[in-house]
Design a protein around this motif. Sequence first.
Motif, PDB file in Angstrom:
ATOM      1  N   ARG A   1     -48.804  68.951 -94.725  1.00  0.00           N
ATOM      2  CA  ARG A   1     -49.341  69.052 -96.097  1.00  0.00           C
ATOM      3  C   ARG A   1     -48.467  69.975 -96.942  1.00  0.00           C
ATOM      4  O   ARG A   1     -48.125  69.662 -98.078  1.00  0.00           O
ATOM      5  N   SER A   2     -48.070  71.095 -96.371  1.00  0.00           N
ATOM      6  CA  SER A   2     -47.253  72.066 -97.094  1.00  0.00           C
ATOM      7  C   SER A   2     -45.899  71.483 -97.500  1.00  0.00           C
ATOM      8  O   SER A   2     -45.461  71.659 -98.638  1.00  0.00           O
ATOM      9  N   ASN A   3     -45.244  70.774 -96.578  1.00  0.00           N
ATOM     10  CA  ASN A   3     -43.941  70.170 -96.888  1.00  0.00           C
ATOM     11  C   ASN A   3     -44.041  69.155 -98.018  1.00  0.00           C
ATOM     12  O   ASN A   3     -43.175  69.084 -98.881  1.00  0.00           O
ATOM     13  N   PHE A   4     -45.094  68.353 -98.018  1.00  0.00           N
ATOM     14  CA  PHE A   4     -45.232  67.300 -99.020  1.00  0.00           C
ATOM     15  C   PHE A   4     -45.779  67.813-100.345  1.00  0.00           C
ATOM     16  O   PHE A   4     -45.562  67.192-101.383  1.00  0.00           O
ATOM     17  N   SER A   5     -46.462  68.952-100.332  1.00  0.00           N
ATOM     18  CA  SER A   5     -47.048  69.473-101.575  1.00  0.00           C
ATOM     19  C   SER A   5     -45.980  69.888-102.584  1.00  0.00           C
ATOM     20  O   SER A   5     -46.267  70.017-103.772  1.00  0.00           O
ATOM     21  N   GLU A   6     -44.739  70.062-102.134  1.00  0.00           N
ATOM     22  CA  GLU A   6     -43.647  70.367-103.058  1.00  0.00           C
ATOM     23  C   GLU A   6     -43.363  69.191-103.993  1.00  0.00           C
ATOM     24  O   GLU A   6     -42.713  69.360-105.023  1.00  0.00           O
ATOM     25  N   TYR A   7     -43.838  68.003-103.630  1.00  0.00           N
ATOM     26  CA  TYR A   7     -43.550  66.791-104.408  1.00  0.00           C
ATOM     27  C   TYR A   7     -44.758  66.270-105.171  1.00  0.00           C
ATOM     28  O   TYR A   7     -44.681  65.225-105.803  1.00  0.00           O
ATOM     29  N   GLY A   8     -45.883  66.975-105.105  1.00  0.00           N
ATOM     30  CA  GLY A   8     -47.065  66.552-105.845  1.00  0.00           C
ATOM     31  C   GLY A   8     -48.337  66.859-105.081  1.00  0.00           C
ATOM     32  O   GLY A   8     -48.322  67.517-104.039  1.00  0.00           O
ATOM     33  N   ALA A   9     -49.445  66.342-105.611  1.00  0.00           N
ATOM     34  CA  ALA A   9     -50.747  66.564-104.992  1.00  0.00           C
ATOM     35  C   ALA A   9     -50.863  65.762-103.701  1.00  0.00           C
ATOM     36  O   ALA A   9     -50.565  64.568-103.678  1.00  0.00           O
ATOM     37  N   VAL A  10     -51.299  66.428-102.643  1.00  0.00           N
ATOM     38  CA  VAL A  10     -51.488  65.768-101.348  1.00  0.00           C
ATOM     39  C   VAL A  10     -52.984  65.547-101.146  1.00  0.00           C
ATOM     40  O   VAL A  10     -53.756  66.497-101.039  1.00  0.00           O
ATOM     41  N   ALA A  11     -53.398  64.263-101.109  1.00  0.00           N
ATOM     42  CA  ALA A  11     -54.811  63.938-100.907  1.00  0.00           C
ATOM     43  C   ALA A  11     -55.205  64.129 -99.446  1.00  0.00           C
ATOM     44  O   ALA A  11     -56.315  64.573 -99.150  1.00  0.00           O
ATOM     45  N   SER A  12     -54.295  63.795 -98.524  1.00  0.00           N
ATOM     46  CA  SER A  12     -54.558  63.987 -97.101  1.00  0.00           C
ATOM     47  C   SER A  12     -53.242  64.017 -96.334  1.00  0.00           C
ATOM     48  O   SER A  12     -52.247  63.436 -96.770  1.00  0.00           O
TER      49      SER A  12
END
Length: 98
Positions: free
Chosen positions: A20-31
Amino acid sequence: MSSKLYVGNLPYSVTDDSLRSNFSEYGAVASAKVMTDRETGRSKGFGFVEMGTEAEAQSAIDGLNGQSVDGRSIVVNVSRPKEAGSTGGGYRSGAGRY
């Protein structure tokens, strides 16, 4: 395009939270979910991330696909729906009996 992404070739050390942390740099993470073995609880080396929008999903693909995470080059692409009739392996009662 979908906002649900497949993430493959993950190091076994990756958790739901670190994904989640890695992907949150690119926008909102729903899951964010790393798939684990039912019996051992060990990571299977892949997971799924659902981004807030398709644009954010594309941004994550562009930014993370092929990047090194703990020495492994991860694969990030749009998740495809499970194929009809695919059982995914495993035990089926009566399989192979004549």
